[in-house]
Write a protein that holds these residues in place. Structure first.
Motif, PDB file in Angstrom:
ATOM      1  N   HIS A  58       0.865  -1.179   0.000  1.00 28.06           N
ATOM      2  CA  HIS A  58       0.000   0.000   0.000  1.00 28.06           C
ATOM      3  C   HIS A  58       0.903   1.230   0.000  1.00 28.06           C
ATOM      4  O   HIS A  58       1.809   1.347   0.837  1.00 28.06           O
ATOM      5  CB  HIS A  58      -0.905   0.013   1.233  1.00 28.06           C
ATOM      6  CG  HIS A  58      -1.848   1.185   1.262  1.00 28.06           C
ATOM      7  ND1 HIS A  58      -2.927   1.291   0.409  1.00 28.06           N
ATOM      8  CD2 HIS A  58      -1.864   2.307   2.023  1.00 28.06           C
ATOM      9  CE1 HIS A  58      -3.587   2.416   0.658  1.00 28.06           C
ATOM     10  NE2 HIS A  58      -2.951   3.051   1.633  1.00 28.06           N
ATOM     11  N   MET A  73       1.284   5.258   0.243  1.00 31.30           N
ATOM     12  CA  MET A  73       0.714   6.551   0.616  1.00 31.30           C
ATOM     13  C   MET A  73       1.281   7.633  -0.311  1.00 31.30           C
ATOM     14  O   MET A  73       2.422   7.550  -0.755  1.00 31.30           O
ATOM     15  CB  MET A  73       1.037   6.866   2.072  1.00 31.30           C
ATOM     16  CG  MET A  73       0.523   5.844   3.078  1.00 31.30           C
ATOM     17  SD  MET A  73       0.951   6.246   4.798  1.00 31.30           S
ATOM     18  CE  MET A  73      -0.170   7.628   5.111  1.00 31.30           C
ATOM     19  N   CYS A  81      -3.147   5.525  -1.688  1.00 33.54           N
ATOM     20  CA  CYS A  81      -4.013   6.598  -1.214  1.00 33.54           C
ATOM     21  C   CYS A  81      -3.290   7.921  -1.400  1.00 33.54           C
ATOM     22  O   CYS A  81      -2.062   7.963  -1.498  1.00 33.54           O
ATOM     23  CB  CYS A  81      -4.424   6.392   0.242  1.00 33.54           C
ATOM     24  SG  CYS A  81      -3.044   6.386   1.412  1.00 33.54           S
ATOM     25  N   HIS A 104      -5.894  10.000   3.851  1.00 32.26           N
ATOM     26  CA  HIS A 104      -5.065   9.027   4.553  1.00 32.26           C
ATOM     27  C   HIS A 104      -5.830   8.550   5.788  1.00 32.26           C
ATOM     28  O   HIS A 104      -6.217   9.364   6.629  1.00 32.26           O
ATOM     29  CB  HIS A 104      -3.726   9.646   4.972  1.00 32.26           C
ATOM     30  CG  HIS A 104      -2.893  10.107   3.818  1.00 32.26           C
ATOM     31  ND1 HIS A 104      -2.557   9.279   2.772  1.00 32.26           N
ATOM     32  CD2 HIS A 104      -2.322  11.307   3.544  1.00 32.26           C
ATOM     33  CE1 HIS A 104      -1.807   9.953   1.903  1.00 32.26           C
ATOM     34  NE2 HIS A 104      -1.670  11.184   2.340  1.00 32.26           N
ATOM     35  N   ASP A 105      -6.020   7.252   5.885  1.00 30.11           N
ATOM     36  CA  ASP A 105      -6.843   6.703   6.956  1.00 30.11           C
ATOM     37  C   ASP A 105      -6.434   5.257   7.212  1.00 30.11           C
ATOM     38  O   ASP A 105      -6.203   4.509   6.258  1.00 30.11           O
ATOM     39  CB  ASP A 105      -8.320   6.770   6.544  1.00 30.11           C
ATOM     40  CG  ASP A 105      -9.250   6.525   7.708  1.00 30.11           C
ATOM     41  OD1 ASP A 105      -9.253   5.387   8.220  1.00 30.11           O
ATOM     42  OD2 ASP A 105      -9.983   7.445   8.099  1.00 30.11           O
ATOM     43  N   PRO A 106      -6.358   4.838   8.482  1.00 30.39           N
ATOM     44  CA  PRO A 106      -6.021   3.433   8.776  1.00 30.39           C
ATOM     45  C   PRO A 106      -6.974   2.441   8.117  1.00 30.39           C
ATOM     46  O   PRO A 106      -6.597   1.293   7.852  1.00 30.39           O
ATOM     47  CB  PRO A 106      -6.113   3.366  10.301  1.00 30.39           C
ATOM     48  CG  PRO A 106      -5.886   4.767  10.766  1.00 30.39           C
ATOM     49  CD  PRO A 106      -6.483   5.640   9.708  1.00 30.39           C
ATOM     50  N   HIS A 135      -7.867   2.273   5.220  1.00 32.57           N
ATOM     51  CA  HIS A 135      -7.437   1.930   3.865  1.00 32.57           C
ATOM     52  C   HIS A 135      -6.666   0.610   3.827  1.00 32.57           C
ATOM     53  O   HIS A 135      -6.581  -0.029   2.780  1.00 32.57           O
ATOM     54  CB  HIS A 135      -6.522   3.025   3.294  1.00 32.57           C
ATOM     55  CG  HIS A 135      -7.200   4.347   3.134  1.00 32.57           C
ATOM     56  ND1 HIS A 135      -6.502   5.518   2.984  1.00 32.57           N
ATOM     57  CD2 HIS A 135      -8.515   4.683   3.098  1.00 32.57           C
ATOM     58  CE1 HIS A 135      -7.356   6.534   2.862  1.00 32.57           C
ATOM     59  NE2 HIS A 135      -8.578   6.039   2.934  1.00 32.57           N
ATOM     60  N   LEU A 136      -6.090   0.222   4.944  1.00 34.84           N
ATOM     61  CA  LEU A 136      -5.237  -0.961   4.967  1.00 34.84           C
ATOM     62  C   LEU A 136      -6.071  -2.231   4.910  1.00 34.84           C
ATOM     63  O   LEU A 136      -7.066  -2.368   5.632  1.00 34.84           O
ATOM     64  CB  LEU A 136      -4.360  -0.952   6.234  1.00 34.84           C
ATOM     65  CG  LEU A 136      -3.435   0.262   6.377  1.00 34.84           C
ATOM     66  CD1 LEU A 136      -2.694   0.214   7.703  1.00 34.84           C
ATOM     67  CD2 LEU A 136      -2.453   0.328   5.216  1.00 34.84           C
ATOM     68  N   LEU A 139       3.817  -1.256   3.836  1.00 39.48           N
ATOM     69  CA  LEU A 139       3.335   0.117   3.682  1.00 39.48           C
ATOM     70  C   LEU A 139       4.521   0.978   3.259  1.00 39.48           C
ATOM     71  O   LEU A 139       5.572   0.975   3.904  1.00 39.48           O
ATOM     72  CB  LEU A 139       2.758   0.650   4.994  1.00 39.48           C
ATOM     73  CG  LEU A 139       2.253   2.097   4.965  1.00 39.48           C
ATOM     74  CD1 LEU A 139       1.004   2.223   4.091  1.00 39.48           C
ATOM     75  CD2 LEU A 139       1.965   2.614   6.373  1.00 39.48           C
ATOM     76  N   HIS A 164       1.977   8.925  12.085  1.00 41.96           N
ATOM     77  CA  HIS A 164       0.674   9.101  11.441  1.00 41.96           C
ATOM     78  C   HIS A 164      -0.195   7.879  11.755  1.00 41.96           C
ATOM     79  O   HIS A 164       0.299   6.745  11.815  1.00 41.96           O
ATOM     80  CB  HIS A 164       0.878   9.233   9.923  1.00 41.96           C
ATOM     81  CG  HIS A 164      -0.359   9.566   9.167  1.00 41.96           C
ATOM     82  ND1 HIS A 164      -1.332   8.637   8.873  1.00 41.96           N
ATOM     83  CD2 HIS A 164      -0.806  10.748   8.648  1.00 41.96           C
ATOM     84  CE1 HIS A 164      -2.306   9.219   8.199  1.00 41.96           C
ATOM     85  NE2 HIS A 164      -2.006  10.496   8.056  1.00 41.96           N
ATOM     86  N   GLU A 166      -2.188   6.048  10.039  1.00 39.64           N
ATOM     87  CA  GLU A 166      -2.128   4.953   9.077  1.00 39.64           C
ATOM     88  C   GLU A 166      -0.836   4.141   9.245  1.00 39.64           C
ATOM     89  O   GLU A 166      -0.836   2.909   9.139  1.00 39.64           O
ATOM     90  CB  GLU A 166      -2.234   5.501   7.653  1.00 39.64           C
ATOM     91  CG  GLU A 166      -2.534   4.437   6.614  1.00 39.64           C
ATOM     92  CD  GLU A 166      -3.015   5.011   5.282  1.00 39.64           C
ATOM     93  OE1 GLU A 166      -2.961   4.277   4.293  1.00 39.64           O
ATOM     94  OE2 GLU A 166      -3.457   6.193   5.251  1.00 39.64           O
ATOM     95  N   GLU A 190      -1.132   2.086  12.549  1.00 39.91           N
ATOM     96  CA  GLU A 190      -1.966   0.906  12.363  1.00 39.91           C
ATOM     97  C   GLU A 190      -1.219  -0.178  11.586  1.00 39.91           C
ATOM     98  O   GLU A 190      -1.335  -1.380  11.885  1.00 39.91           O
ATOM     99  CB  GLU A 190      -3.253   1.280  11.633  1.00 39.91           C
ATOM    100  CG  GLU A 190      -4.166   0.114  11.261  1.00 39.91           C
ATOM    101  CD  GLU A 190      -4.668  -0.675  12.445  1.00 39.91           C
ATOM    102  OE1 GLU A 190      -5.144  -1.813  12.231  1.00 39.91           O
ATOM    103  OE2 GLU A 190      -4.590  -0.182  13.603  1.00 39.91           O
TER     104      GLU A 190
END
Length: 446
Positions: A5, A7, A31, A50-52, A54-55, A61, A71, A73, A76
């Protein structure tokens, strides 16, 4: 790594990494605060913001430099046991898998990397390439290949000192991306000494370091490393340079032997120096002389590097990424070779840089016949009145030197440029921010 993933996937470097990982068979998601054309072109699932949440099932990551490691995200991802890699750490990992070349420097690294890509393609080496700009010879700014790996290595990220390549190129070094005393920012070094130490780490970690002869900071940095040098008193230099309005030609000389006549389709003496850096790096990597000359000749230039966008009322509109005084000066000197009246729309980039260098910007911009200064493009550093005050200060400094200059907001600048353009002009849009959109609007709405 099987699933990653990313960012900030809309960013030029992050989107290139996503493209290259996908080509290796990694399942990629991403993201970004503002997903755009780069993210869409990847053809992967991309979340906005950006948000946890999303995982998903990713095992890795990838985090860009500006995002802090606390952060939510990132926190997490670590809680889940995912591997967390900074952008530069991932690049170092990828470059370490094959014989590789890396290009860094305050100016010219994108163009020099692009020239090297052209040379490696001409040599039939099927290179893997990561570039900080668009190059028509590639699918955008990245190319997956099974041959040697070539990347632009961003010196603003202190982690670049840990990147290991066979041939490391430093085009030049100036006091850029350095935070003022007492201030910290993710894209800045704490001091000039810290930047120089990071550069030495990058060069010392390579089998071969390639540096210019006429750069005092790099000479200090490379002391004791036995680098290979280009330029006057180096092992590779240019003779009989003829600068034209949209290119140049010169004799490429290596240790007193003329390798042949080099022709470039990009203007300015600064690009002759970039070509020398690329040529010496290619020689150090074992590329044949003929492929070097042919590769330089076919290099079309990188997007946003003295790129002619079109015309408005007979005036040329040229867009350039120049966002440091040295780059601005070089671009304006190249523009003057066109034999037209040089009129510039300049958008300063980043508050901290502009605070430190506004006087140098005034001196460089004074080469233009006329300058329109836009508010500072803050790149996430805040803004408001400070961005306008700094730009007004630049305009006032230019007028104090007797130059024609004014501060305008972007829409005002667009109207002014449209209404005053003549066939005797070249309008240059200068800066690393969204000023490039003004160039396109000036052509298409003119």
């Amino acid at each position: 790594m099987k699933r990653a993933h990313i960012m900030g996937v809309e960013g030029v470097g992050m989107s290139a990494l996503a493209q290259l990982l996908r080509a290796e068979g990694v399942a990629v998601t991403g993201c970004d605060l503002s997903p755009g054309k780069r993210a869409k072109a990847l053809g992967i699932p991309v979340h906005q913001g950006h948000d946890p949440a999303h995982l998903g099932e990713e095992d890795t990551l990838v985090v860009p430099t500006p995002i802090p490691l606390d952060h939510p995200e990132v926190t997490e991802a670590r809680r889940r046991g995912m591997r967390v890699l900074r952008r530069m750490e991932l690049l170092a990992h990828l470059l370490g898998q094959k014989p590789s070349l890396g290009v860094t420097g305050t100016h010219g690294k994108t163009t020099t990397t692009g020239m090297l890509a052209s040379i490696l393609l001409e040599a039939g080496l099927d290179p893997w390439v990561l570039l900080g700009g668009e190059l028509s010879l590639l699918p955008g700014n990245a190319r997956y290949g099974l041959g040697p790996r070539l990347a632009e290595v961003d010196e603003s990220d202190a982690l670049f000192q840990g990147v290991r390549v066979r041939v490391a190129v430093a085009t030049n070094l100036e006091a850029d991306h350095i935070a003022p005393p007492g201030q910290k920012a993710p894209n800045y070094h704490e001091s000039l000494e810290a930047l120089m130490a990071a550069m030495r780490g990058f060069l010392a970690g390579a089998e071969v370091a390639v540096v210019p002869t006429e750069d005092p900071l790099l000479q200090e940095v490379a002391a004791g490393l036995s680098p290979r040098r280009f330029g006057l008193r180096g092992e590779l230099w240019a003779e009989g340079v003829i600068l034209g309005p949209m290119g140049s030609r010169f004799l490429l000389v290596h240790q007193g032997k003329i390798l042949g006549e080099a022709t470039l389709r990009v203007p300015g003496m600064h690009n002759v120096k970039n070509a020398l850096a690329a040529a010496l790096a290619a020689l150090a990597f074992g590329v044949e002389e003929e492929a070097i000359l042919k590769g330089l000749a076919r290099f079309p230039g990188v997007g946003r590097r003295f790129q002619k966008v079109g015309e408005v009322r007979g005036a040329w509109v040229v867009d350039d990424y120049a966002h440091h005084p040295t780059e601005v000066r070089a671009t304006l000197e190249a523009a003057k070779l066109l034999g037209r009246r040089v009129r510039a729309i300049f958008q300063p980039h980043r508050l901290l840089r502009t605070q430190e260098l506004w006087r140098e910007f005034v001196e460089a911009l004074a080469l233009a016949h006329e300058v329109v200064v836009l508010p500072v493009y803050t790149a996430g550093e805040g803004g408001g009145p400070a961005s306008e005050e700094l730009s007004r200060r630049i305009a006032e400094g230019l007028r104090a030197l007797g130059a024609e200059a004014r501060f305008l907001y972007p829409e005002e600048a667009l109207v002014y440029a449209k209404s005053s353009a003549t066939s005797e002009d070249v309008w240059l849009t200068l800066g690393a921010g969204d000023v490039t959109e003004l160039a396109r609007r000036l052509v298409h709405e003119g």
